[in-house]
Design an enzyme around this catalytic site. Structure first.
Site, PDB file in Angstrom:
ATOM      1  CE1 TYR A  96      -3.403  -2.738   0.750  1.00  0.00           C
ATOM      2  CE2 TYR A  96      -4.582  -0.776   1.454  1.00  0.00           C
ATOM      3  CZ  TYR A  96      -4.588  -2.098   1.085  1.00  0.00           C
ATOM      4  OH  TYR A  96      -5.770  -2.774   1.046  1.00  0.00           O
ATOM      5  CG  ASP A 117      -7.890  -4.874   2.034  1.00  0.00           C
ATOM      6  OD1 ASP A 117      -8.815  -4.377   2.708  1.00  0.00           O
ATOM      7  OD2 ASP A 117      -7.879  -4.885   0.792  1.00  0.00           O
ATOM      8  CG  ASP A 153      -1.887 -20.273  -0.920  1.00  0.00           C
ATOM      9  OD1 ASP A 153      -1.278 -20.252   0.167  1.00  0.00           O
ATOM     10  OD2 ASP A 153      -1.455 -20.889  -1.917  1.00  0.00           O
ATOM     11  CG  ASP A 204     -13.497  -7.203   2.886  1.00  0.00           C
ATOM     12  OD1 ASP A 204     -13.167  -6.453   3.833  1.00  0.00           O
ATOM     13  OD2 ASP A 204     -14.029  -6.792   1.829  1.00  0.00           O
ATOM     14  CE  LYS A 214       1.853 -17.872  -2.479  1.00  0.00           C
ATOM     15  NZ  LYS A 214       1.019 -19.101  -2.480  1.00  0.00           N
TER      16      LYS A 214
END
Ligand code: IPM
Ligand code: MG
Length: 359
Positions: free
Chosen positions: A142, A247, A223, A251, A191
Site C-alpha cells: 500500500y 485487507d 492462500d 473481509d 507467502k
C-alpha cells in the site's frame, strides 16, 4: 473525563451511521458523567469536492491533535475516475500513515443471535468463530512506490512490496501481546514460498517467539489461510499478517460471521490516539435511505472507549445494549432473518440508546 474526538462522517452511508454512533456516545457521556467534544473533519470524496484534496493538511492536524478519531466510511462511484493519488481512499491511507497507526485490529466473532446469517454450514459455525486479525496498516505494498511507465510501446505498472525488520517486529509484538490476552495462539500468515518480504516476516516472527514462550506460534501461507477460514475457523485465535493479506482476509472473516455491517475495528500506534472505523465501505447504493446498519460504527465507538480512553464499563454497556437489541429480534436489512423485526438505521440507533437508558 473530557475527551476530544475528531469525527469523520465521510461519504455514502458514512454520515448516517456516524450520527447514530454520536448519539450513543452522547448518551454514555450523560449516564457516566463524561464530556465528549466533537470536531468535524473532512476526508474522502466530500473533501475532494470541498477542498480539491481527500485529506487537507489542516484536517490531518485536527486528527493528530485529538484524543481519538471516529470514522464512518469514504469513497464512491463519483470519484472513481480521479487520479490515483487524489482518490478518496488516498485520504484514508494518508490519515493512517499521518497518525502512525500501524496496527489494525479486526475481530471476527459470531454473535449468537446472528448464527443463522453466516453462509457457513451450521456444524462449522457451531464449533465457534472468535478470532482477531491483527493487520499491519502503514507499510507493505500500500505504501511502496507506485509507478506507471511506457515500455516497448505498452504501459507497465509497478507496486513495490517492502518491509523492514523493525516494521515487522512492532506489528509482530502486537500479535504476540494480543494472543497473550486471549487464548495464547498466534498464527503468522505470509507467502514465504514465493516472496522475500514474507521470508523476512517469518524469520522476525520466529525471533520474537523466544520472548513470548507462553504463546504458541504457527505459520500459515496466505492462500491456505483463506481456505482454512471457511473450512475450520474455530482453529484461529489471533492472526497477524501484512497489510494487503490482512485487507483481503478480514473481509472474508467478517462475512463468515454473518454481516460485514457488524464489524468494528481499531487502529493504534505508539500513542493512545487511535482511529476507529467499521470495516465496511461507504455503500453509496443505499446512502440516504436510512437502511444501513449502524452497529459496526457503534461498536467501533465502544472500542474507542475501551482501548483509547480506558472506559471499559462504558464500552461493556454499549456492547451489552447491542446484544440486548439483537435478543429482542430487531434487525437492519443486512442481517434480517425470518421472524425478526426489520428496522432502519436511525431506529436501530434509538433502540440501542433506549437499552442504555434502561440499565
Ligand atoms: C479497508 C479498506 C481500505 C483498505 C480501502 C478503502 C483503502 O478496504 O479498510 O479494509 O484497503 O485498507
Ligand atoms: Mg478492506
Amino acid at each position: 473525563m473530557t475527551k476530544n474526538i475528531a469525527v469523520i462522517r465521510g461519504d455514502g452511508i458514512g454520515p448516517e451511521i456516524l450520527e447514530q454512533a454520536l448519539k450513543v456516545l452522547d448518551k454514555i457521556a450523560e449516564i457516566y458523567g463524561h464530556t465528549f467534544n466533537y470536531t468535524d473533519v473532512d476526508m474522502g470524496g466530500c473533501a475532494i469536492d470541498k477542498w480539491g484534496n481527500p485529506l487537507p493538511e489542516e484536517m490531518l492536524k485536527k486528527c493528530v491533535e485529538s484524543d481519538s478519531v471516529l470514522l464512518g466510511a469514504v469513497g464512491g462511484e463519483k470519484w472513481n475516475n480521479v487520479p490515483g493519488d487524489m482518490r478518496p481512499e488516498k485520504g484514508l491511507l494518508r490519515l493512517r500513515a499521518g497518525m502512525g497507526v500501524y496496527s489494525n485490529n479486526r475481530p471476527a466473532k459470531i454473535w449468537k443471535q446472528l448464527a443463522d446469517a453466516s453462509p457457513l454450514k451450521k456444524e462449522i459455525v457451531d464449533k465457534g468463530i472468535d478470532f482477531i486479525i491483527v493487520r499491519e496498516l502503514i507499510g507493505g505494498i500500500y505504501f511502496g512506490e507506485h509507478t506507471t511507465s511506457e515500455e516497448n510501446s505498452e504501459k507497465k505498472a509497478v507496486d513495490v512490496l517492502s518491509y523492514t525488520e523493525s516494521e515487522i517486529e512492532r506489528i509482530g509484538r502486537i500479535g504476540f501481546e494480543t494472543a497473550r490476552k486471549r487464548n495464547k495462539r498466534l498464527c503468522s500468515v505470509e507467502k514465504s514460498n514465493v516472496l522475500d518480504s514474507s521470508r523476512l516476516w517469518k524469520a522476525v516472527m520466529h525471533r520474537l517467539e523466544k520472548e513470548y514462550p507462553d504463546v504458541e506460534l504457527s505459520d500459515m501461507l496466505v492462500d491456505n489461510c483463506a481456505m482454512q477460514i471457511v473450512k475450520n475457523p474455530a482453529q484461529f485465535d489471533v492472526i497477524v499478517t501484512e497489510n494487503m493479506f490482512g485487507d483481503i482476509l478480514s473481509d472474508e472473516a467478517s462475512m463468515i460471521t454473518g454481516s460485514i455491517g457488524m464489524i468494528p475495528s481499531s487502529s493504534l500506534g505508539a500513542t493512545s490516539c487511535g482511529l476507529y472505523e467499521p470495516i465496511h465501505g461507504s455503500a453509496p447504493d443505499i446512502a440516504g435511505m436510512d437502511i444501513a446498519n449502524p452497529i459496526g460504527t457503534i461498536l467501533s465507538s465502544a472500542m474507542m472507549l475501551r482501548y483509547s480512553f480506558d472506559m471499559s464499563k462504558e464500552a461493556d454497556a454499549i456492547e451489552n445494549a447491542v446484544s440486548a437489541v439483537l435478543d429482542e429480534g430487531f434487525r437492519t436489512a443486512d442481517i434480517m432473518s425470518n421472524g425478526c423485526k426489520k428496522v432502519g438505521c436511525s431506529e436501530m440507533g434509538k433502540l440501542i440508546i433506549s437499552q442504555l437508558e434502561r440499565k
